[in-house]
Design an enzyme around this catalytic site. Structure first.
Site, PDB file in Angstrom:
ATOM      1  N   THR A 156      -0.591  39.031 -18.158  1.00  6.98           N
ATOM      2  CA  THR A 156       0.672  38.916 -17.209  1.00  6.98           C
ATOM      3  C   THR A 156       1.081  37.301 -17.713  1.00  6.98           C
ATOM      4  O   THR A 156       2.055  37.606 -18.737  1.00  6.98           O
ATOM      5  CB  THR A 156       0.245  38.646 -15.765  1.00  6.98           C
ATOM      6  OG1 THR A 156      -0.064  38.145 -15.514  1.00  6.98           O
ATOM      7  CG2 THR A 156      -0.382  40.253 -15.100  1.00  6.98           C
ATOM      8  N   LYS A 182      -8.087  37.875 -17.169  1.00  4.83           N
ATOM      9  CA  LYS A 182      -7.029  37.465 -17.356  1.00  4.83           C
ATOM     10  C   LYS A 182      -6.568  36.672 -16.321  1.00  4.83           C
ATOM     11  O   LYS A 182      -7.396  37.430 -15.120  1.00  4.83           O
ATOM     12  CB  LYS A 182      -5.944  39.141 -17.685  1.00  4.83           C
ATOM     13  CG  LYS A 182      -5.764  39.771 -16.057  1.00  4.83           C
ATOM     14  CD  LYS A 182      -5.344  39.047 -14.837  1.00  4.83           C
ATOM     15  CE  LYS A 182      -3.741  38.833 -15.551  1.00  4.83           C
ATOM     16  NZ  LYS A 182      -3.043  38.673 -14.324  1.00  4.83           N
ATOM     17  N   THR A 193      -6.029  35.917  -8.524  1.00  2.00           N
ATOM     18  CA  THR A 193      -5.527  36.660  -9.729  1.00  2.00           C
ATOM     19  C   THR A 193      -6.046  36.644 -10.911  1.00  2.00           C
ATOM     20  O   THR A 193      -5.974  35.829 -11.700  1.00  2.00           O
ATOM     21  CB  THR A 193      -3.741  36.331 -10.040  1.00  2.00           C
ATOM     22  OG1 THR A 193      -3.258  36.378  -9.388  1.00  2.00           O
ATOM     23  CG2 THR A 193      -3.370  37.419 -10.804  1.00  2.00           C
ATOM     24  N   GLU A 280      -1.866  28.182 -15.233  1.00  3.30           N
ATOM     25  CA  GLU A 280      -0.118  27.884 -15.671  1.00  3.30           C
ATOM     26  C   GLU A 280       0.261  26.102 -16.095  1.00  3.30           C
ATOM     27  O   GLU A 280       0.450  26.058 -15.407  1.00  3.30           O
ATOM     28  CB  GLU A 280       0.789  28.447 -14.515  1.00  3.30           C
ATOM     29  CG  GLU A 280       0.377  30.429 -14.925  1.00  3.30           C
ATOM     30  CD  GLU A 280       0.508  30.837 -13.475  1.00  3.30           C
ATOM     31  OE1 GLU A 280       1.281  31.903 -14.139  1.00  3.30           O
ATOM     32  OE2 GLU A 280       1.204  29.579 -12.440  1.00  3.30           O
ATOM     33  N   ASN A 404       6.277  29.446 -12.486  1.00  2.00           N
ATOM     34  CA  ASN A 404       6.600  30.647 -11.688  1.00  2.00           C
ATOM     35  C   ASN A 404       7.512  30.234 -10.606  1.00  2.00           C
ATOM     36  O   ASN A 404       8.110  31.321 -10.077  1.00  2.00           O
ATOM     37  CB  ASN A 404       5.674  29.827 -10.429  1.00  2.00           C
ATOM     38  CG  ASN A 404       4.340  30.065 -10.466  1.00  2.00           C
ATOM     39  OD1 ASN A 404       3.732  30.848 -10.535  1.00  2.00           O
ATOM     40  ND2 ASN A 404       3.341  29.201 -11.210  1.00  2.00           N
ATOM     41  N   SER A 409      12.213  36.356 -13.653  1.00  7.05           N
ATOM     42  CA  SER A 409      13.534  36.554 -14.937  1.00  7.05           C
ATOM     43  C   SER A 409      12.642  37.038 -16.226  1.00  7.05           C
ATOM     44  O   SER A 409      12.157  37.321 -16.828  1.00  7.05           O
ATOM     45  CB  SER A 409      13.978  35.787 -14.387  1.00  7.05           C
ATOM     46  OG  SER A 409      13.019  34.460 -14.956  1.00  7.05           O
TER      47      SER A 409
END
Length: 409
Positions: A156, A182, A193, A280, A404, A409
């Site tokens: 993702t 992942k 996640t 991230e 995040n 978008s």
């Protein structure tokens, strides 16, 4: 920006006899990207898993638990990215079951033998028609050496596909293990996640395999954190096909049990650490080691308090040796009878805090030297026992907020 993490070479990933992997571009959320994974599992394989502790667990997690409990044996795994099918209520459950029925029809197995997984945006309906339309392509290209493509198909916000292989020797015979994972955000123990899948050609009783999975998860996926958020979809599943020709491991006292446990846990740790390295916006990879506690749980409690602290994580991002933040996190970790005068703190080999206060020999430039590194070990000694625990985490950067904020978008 991944920390010392690159995609593995496809030929470094070992095929597992009894497991075929196929992928498709179904346009679940975005066009022209792998977003469906289909795993075919040979009949007779043992399959076990652990799942998120989030009470708002996703529809596919609920269905996976039901199907594993049915006792019919898992013959297929299907994963979609781009949509979590979480927070979707009864309609989401129906879509997860519809997915299983479609896979079952394609492979000629029972729907209860299919384990569904989803990851992506929460609170949006799963575009099941697109998913189902992609299944024939995934079935057509399924093969044993598709591990790298499989890792790519479950990404993702990941920037690097995560896959690894290993071997061990059981009863004098070589045994293979390969896996993918992942995750990059919403990562916290039990589980976050994260999706993790490992296959081995070892021969293991399913009840014994369940214990092995729990042990591996506790020492890997449940020992990492990126941002402290626990996701709705986390799952870690292990397949044991039994094709290596080794004796069946039917109890913890079996002579091969420890060797397989260690190999499985080691591979799970490698896959879990890849998630943290790809956190991230991460620029630093930190190992938080707490020792000298009265129990492992106590040590983990302290390690998580440090690893979850936004103040600690942003200090590491800035390479700012504002290390009182670490002691503050130790203090609020919930060890109510902790004698702070017995606490010591190191950054790598730099002794920062001694017996509850600043080490008289500590120099801030030494702390900053360590904090500028891409990989750092924080060692905390509680001075009250013999237990230890280790947690892996990363820093918080400006990019974490940007990623995040822009996710949908």
């Amino acid at each position: 920006m991944a920390v010392n993490l690159v995609a593995p070479a496809a030929d470094s990933l070992l095929p597992i006899d009894g497991v075929d992997l196929g992928w498709a571009e179904a346009g679940i959320r975005k066009a022209n990207r792998k977003d469906v994974l289909l795993v075919r599992i040979a009949e007779g394989a043992s399959v076990a898993g652990v799942f998120t502790q989030n009470r708002f667990c996703a529809a596919p997690v609920q269905v996976c638990r039901e199907h594993l409990a049915s006792g019919q044996g898992a013959r297929a795994i299907v994963v979609n990215t781009g949509n979590a099918n979480a927070g979707t209520g009864a309609p989401g459950l129906a879509l997860a079951r519809q997915t299983c029925e479609a896979v079952a029809g394609l492979l000629g197995i029972a729907p209860q033998q299919v384990l569904p997984f989803s990851t992506g945006v929460i609170l949006e309906p799963l575009p099941v028609d697109r998913l189902i339309a992609g299944l024939p392509a995934a079935q057509a290209n399924a093969k044993p050496d598709n591990w790298l493509a499989a890792a790519e198909s479950i990404m993702t916000t990941d920037t690097v596909p995560k896959a690894a292989s290993g071997t061990c020797t059981l009863s004098g015979k070589p045994v293979r293990l390969s896996g993918i994972s992942k995750g990059a955000g919403m990562i916290r123990p039990n589980m976050a996640t994260m999706l993790g899948f490992i296959a081995t050609d070892a021969n293991v009783d399913e009840a014994v395999l369940q214990g092995l999975v729990r042990h591996a998860a506790d020492h890997s996926f449940n020992s990492v954190t990126v941002d402290g958020d626990t996701s709705t979809n986390d799952s870690f599943v292990v397949i044991a096909t039994g094709r290596a020709g080794t004796p069946r491991i039917d109890s913890e006292s079996h002579p091969d049990y420890a060797a397989l446990r260690d190999a499985l846990t080691g591979l799970a740790q490698a896959l879990a650490q890849k998630i943290v390295r790809d956190g991230e916006g991460a620029t630093k990879f930190m190992t938080i080691r707490v020792e000298g506690g009265r129990s492992v749980d106590e040590c983990r409690q302290v390690a998580y308090a440090v690893a979850h602290s936004p103040l600690v994580k942003t200090a590491f991002y800035a390479s700012d040796p504002n290390l009182g933040r670490i002691l503050a996190a130790v203090g609020y970790a919930g060890v109510n009878d902790l004698d702070v005068d017995g606490v010591n703190l190191w950054l790598d080999d730099v002794w920062v805090a001694r017996d509850g206060g600043r080490n008289p020999d500590y120099r801030e430039e030494d702390g900053q030297r360590v904090m500028k590194q891409a990989e750092i070990t924080v060692r905390i000694a509680l001075g009250r026992g013999d237990a230890t625990a280790t947690v892996w985490t990363c820093d918080f950067s400006h990019d974490y907020v940007s990623i995040n904020a822009d996710y949908r978008s």
